[in-house]
Design a protein around this motif. Sequence first.
Motif, short mmCIF file in Angstrom:
data_model
loop_
_atom_site.label_atom_id
_atom_site.label_comp_id
_atom_site.label_asym_id
_atom_site.label_seq_id
_atom_site.Cartn_x
_atom_site.Cartn_y
_atom_site.Cartn_z
N GLU A 98 -45.05 0.51 -176.43
CA GLU A 98 -43.59 0.62 -176.45
C GLU A 98 -43.01 -0.73 -176.85
O GLU A 98 -43.17 -1.72 -176.14
CB GLU A 98 -43.10 1.03 -175.06
N THR A 124 -54.41 4.33 -169.26
CA THR A 124 -54.42 5.21 -168.08
C THR A 124 -55.83 5.70 -167.78
O THR A 124 -56.53 6.19 -168.66
CB THR A 124 -53.50 6.42 -168.30
N ASP A 154 -43.12 -1.32 -161.84
CA ASP A 154 -42.38 -0.29 -162.57
C ASP A 154 -42.77 1.08 -162.00
O ASP A 154 -43.95 1.47 -162.03
CB ASP A 154 -42.72 -0.35 -164.06
N TYR A 155 -41.79 1.81 -161.48
CA TYR A 155 -42.08 3.09 -160.83
C TYR A 155 -42.74 4.09 -161.77
O TYR A 155 -43.42 5.03 -161.33
CB TYR A 155 -40.80 3.69 -160.26
N ARG A 156 -42.57 3.90 -163.09
CA ARG A 156 -43.17 4.84 -164.04
C ARG A 156 -44.68 4.71 -164.07
O ARG A 156 -45.36 5.63 -164.53
CB ARG A 156 -42.61 4.60 -165.44
N TYR A 157 -45.18 3.59 -163.59
CA TYR A 157 -46.62 3.34 -163.72
C TYR A 157 -47.29 3.14 -162.36
O TYR A 157 -48.19 2.33 -162.20
CB TYR A 157 -46.84 2.11 -164.60
N ASN A 158 -46.84 3.89 -161.36
CA ASN A 158 -47.47 3.85 -160.06
C ASN A 158 -48.77 4.66 -160.06
O ASN A 158 -48.90 5.63 -160.80
CB ASN A 158 -46.53 4.42 -158.98
N GLN A 160 -51.14 7.44 -158.82
CA GLN A 160 -50.88 8.75 -158.24
C GLN A 160 -52.19 9.38 -157.77
O GLN A 160 -53.17 9.40 -158.51
CB GLN A 160 -50.21 9.67 -159.27
#
Length: 234
Positions: A98, A124, A154-158, A160
Amino acid sequence: MKNFRIESLILAIGLLLLGICIQKGFKSFAERDRSVNVKGLAEMEVPADKVTWPLMYKSLGNDLNALYDNIKNSNKIITQFLIEKGIDEKEISINAPEIIDLKAERYSNNDNSPYRYNVTTVITVTSNKVDLVRSLIAEQGELLKRGIAVTGGDYRYNVQYEYTGLNSIKPQMIEEATKNARQAAEKFAKDSESELGKIRHANQGQFTITDRDANTPYIKKVRVVTTIDYSLED
């Protein structure tokens, strides 16, 4: 006169039988309306069996070609690190970078920045080796020695964690929830001096899977509540 008496007797017996039938009908109808609605809870803690781990790093520069070469090399280093530690290559995916042109941002306050381009790259890992990935997350600082700073926040890359084996524990949990519901119904029937009858209606309920707590997202709590209507008998 004799025939009139016989007819009256027959009529009286008929009315008596009719009254008995009506009484039994009302009693049966009333009994059918007697029921108890109870809920049964079942909970289970299970370890997560799938993990998604995004490794995100940033690159700054003014030359896109140089940035491309740098990112390509960094991706290679991270991939090698993961494979060395036991992650399969098929469990690794590299997202498209990005790119933000800081000079092109209309409302940017980066006029004084020495760099024009800010590039975010994410690699990932998606794996069933939860324990292995957890150990690697603790060791990711090793990448600093190889020249790569994996960043977070960054919450997008926590990270899971998921549990995908619900079907294997569903029967056991439904059985437990149903048993708990029946125990509650039996207690109600006893307190109301009644006998517990058959199940009139049952609703399995929806299964929910949540983190056990904020500090152990890799341990999941599975929960289901069943709702059952039992008939009550004298």
